[in-house]
Design a protein around this motif. Structure first.
Motif, PDB file in Angstrom:
ATOM      1  N   GLN A  31       0.852  -1.174   0.000  1.00 15.12           N
ATOM      2  CA  GLN A  31       0.000   0.000   0.000  1.00 15.12           C
ATOM      3  C   GLN A  31       0.896   1.234   0.000  1.00 15.12           C
ATOM      4  OE1 GLN A  31      -3.142  -0.163  -0.421  1.00 15.12           O
ATOM      5  NE2 GLN A  31      -3.528  -2.330  -0.005  1.00 15.12           N
ATOM      6  N   SER A  77      -6.068   0.808  11.181  1.00 13.44           N
ATOM      7  CA  SER A  77      -6.762   0.623   9.906  1.00 13.44           C
ATOM      8  C   SER A  77      -7.608  -0.640   9.904  1.00 13.44           C
ATOM      9  CB  SER A  77      -5.746   0.566   8.757  1.00 13.44           C
ATOM     10  OG  SER A  77      -5.047   1.776   8.635  1.00 13.44           O
ATOM     11  N   MET A  81     -12.654   1.381   8.834  1.00 16.05           N
ATOM     12  CA  MET A  81     -12.781   1.309   7.376  1.00 16.05           C
ATOM     13  C   MET A  81     -12.556   2.686   6.744  1.00 16.05           C
ATOM     14  SD  MET A  81     -15.961  -0.161   5.122  1.00 16.05           S
ATOM     15  CE  MET A  81     -15.776  -1.771   5.902  1.00 16.05           C
ATOM     16  N   LYS A  82     -12.973   3.740   7.467  1.00 15.80           N
ATOM     17  CA  LYS A  82     -12.818   5.096   6.944  1.00 15.80           C
ATOM     18  C   LYS A  82     -11.335   5.468   6.825  1.00 15.80           C
ATOM     19  CE  LYS A  82     -14.357   9.852   7.659  1.00 15.80           C
ATOM     20  NZ  LYS A  82     -15.176  10.773   8.517  1.00 15.80           N
ATOM     21  N   ARG A  84      -8.875   3.371   6.582  1.00 16.58           N
ATOM     22  CA  ARG A  84      -8.317   2.479   5.567  1.00 16.58           C
ATOM     23  C   ARG A  84      -8.584   3.032   4.173  1.00 16.58           C
ATOM     24  NH1 ARG A  84     -10.142  -1.915   7.736  1.00 16.58           N
ATOM     25  NH2 ARG A  84     -11.917  -2.316   6.385  1.00 16.58           N
ATOM     26  N   SER A  85      -9.769   3.602   4.017  1.00 21.84           N
ATOM     27  CA  SER A  85     -10.128   4.187   2.730  1.00 21.84           C
ATOM     28  C   SER A  85      -9.309   5.443   2.441  1.00 21.84           C
ATOM     29  CB  SER A  85     -11.619   4.525   2.711  1.00 21.84           C
ATOM     30  OG  SER A  85     -11.975   5.171   1.510  1.00 21.84           O
ATOM     31  N   SER A  88      -5.482   4.104   1.875  1.00 21.31           N
ATOM     32  CA  SER A  88      -5.241   3.182   0.761  1.00 21.31           C
ATOM     33  C   SER A  88      -6.100   3.455  -0.456  1.00 21.31           C
ATOM     34  CB  SER A  88      -5.490   1.736   1.230  1.00 21.31           C
ATOM     35  OG  SER A  88      -4.657   1.409   2.322  1.00 21.31           O
ATOM     36  N   GLY A  89      -7.152   4.271  -0.303  1.00 19.42           N
ATOM     37  CA  GLY A  89      -8.042   4.525  -1.415  1.00 19.42           C
ATOM     38  C   GLY A  89      -9.040   3.393  -1.593  1.00 19.42           C
ATOM     39  N   LYS A  90      -9.773   3.428  -2.700  1.00 13.59           N
ATOM     40  CA  LYS A  90     -10.757   2.405  -3.004  1.00 13.59           C
ATOM     41  C   LYS A  90     -10.500   1.824  -4.388  1.00 13.59           C
ATOM     42  CE  LYS A  90     -14.476   4.556  -0.287  1.00 13.59           C
ATOM     43  NZ  LYS A  90     -15.850   5.113  -0.334  1.00 13.59           N
ATOM     44  N   THR A 137      -6.366  -1.345  -4.683  1.00 13.63           N
ATOM     45  CA  THR A 137      -5.701  -0.275  -3.926  1.00 13.63           C
ATOM     46  C   THR A 137      -4.182  -0.368  -3.983  1.00 13.63           C
ATOM     47  OG1 THR A 137      -5.870  -1.597  -1.894  1.00 13.63           O
ATOM     48  CG2 THR A 137      -7.636  -0.024  -2.343  1.00 13.63           C
TER      49      THR A 137
END
Length: 225
Positions: A31, A77, A81-82, A84-85, A88-90, A137
């Motif tokens: 990542q 993370s 989830m927020k 992590r997003s 790392s993006g989606k 990601t």
């Protein structure tokens, strides 16, 4: 001469331990945060290696700080989830039913050459056979083929396929893997018999020996010279 040698050796061992704490992951699967940490650790470690006037601790502490920060962020993370997003993006869809999403490619700054190269690496040479593809990601492109383009499986053909026992490496370049020997249900007495049958008396003369639970073997004697 010995001082820079030992400083470099200490930092080398410390970095290996530090990255083992981060977990195993290939460069292509990293990542963004992990890749940044890798670059920073490399840059920080090179300074005390080259400049003997800098205390070794001044190199170890920043590396330890970076690795600790990465582990801390990874733990958070896992629960958020927020976050992590954000870090790392989606995943972004780029192909649907053989149609390329041009806006997605421009957003990701991916060229058609990149897309078709990824398709070819997965043995896909016809865009129309792609039902779905997205950029993950970590930058890799995952692909799902249309049902009629996917290879037939035993389930599709209503076939019952017996489970194959897994081959384990028992000896690699003269070194014995005792845990694998136990996992396959074999003993050292069995191993000695196998070596004797293949005209080998010592493990150091074995380049590769693999076996499964049923006794199927892959054997290569070490070449001389």
């Amino acid at each position: 001469m010995l001082v820079p040698f030992f400083r470099t050796l200490i930092l080398y061992i410390f970095i290996i331990v530090a990255f083992r704490l981060m977990g195993k992951r290939q460069v292509a699967e990293m990542q963004a945060t992990e890749f940044v940490i890798t670059i920073l650790v490399s840059a920080v470690a090179s300074v005390p290696m080259q400049d003997l006037n800098i205390p070794l601790l001044h190199g170890i502490v920043p590396i330890l700080t970076l690795i600790s920060a990465e582990i801390f962020i990874s733990v958070i993370s896992l629960r958020s989830m927020k976050l992590r997003s954000i870090l790392s993006g989606k995943p972004i869809k780029i192909i649907t039913d053989g149609v390329i999403d041009q806006k997605a490619l421009r957003k990701m700054r991916i060229t058609l050459d990149d897309v078709f190269e990824s398709l070819r690496l997965k043995d896909v040479f016809d865009l129309r056979t792609v039902q779905f593809a997205q950029v993950e990601t970590n930058g890799q492109i995952s692909i799902i083929l249309t049902p009629e383009s996917q290879p037939a499986t035993p389930t599709d053909l209503s076939l019952s396929v017996p489970k194959k026992p897994r081959m384990e490496i028992l000896v690699s370049d003269g070194a014995l893997y005792p845990q694998n020997l136990t996992a396959t249900g074999h003993t050292e007495k069995w191993l000695k018999n196998v070596l004797h049958q293949n005209g080998v008396e010592q493990l150091k003369d074995v380049f590769l020996l693999c076996a499964d639970e049923t006794g199927n073997l892959i054997f290569y004697r070490k070449e001389k010279g």
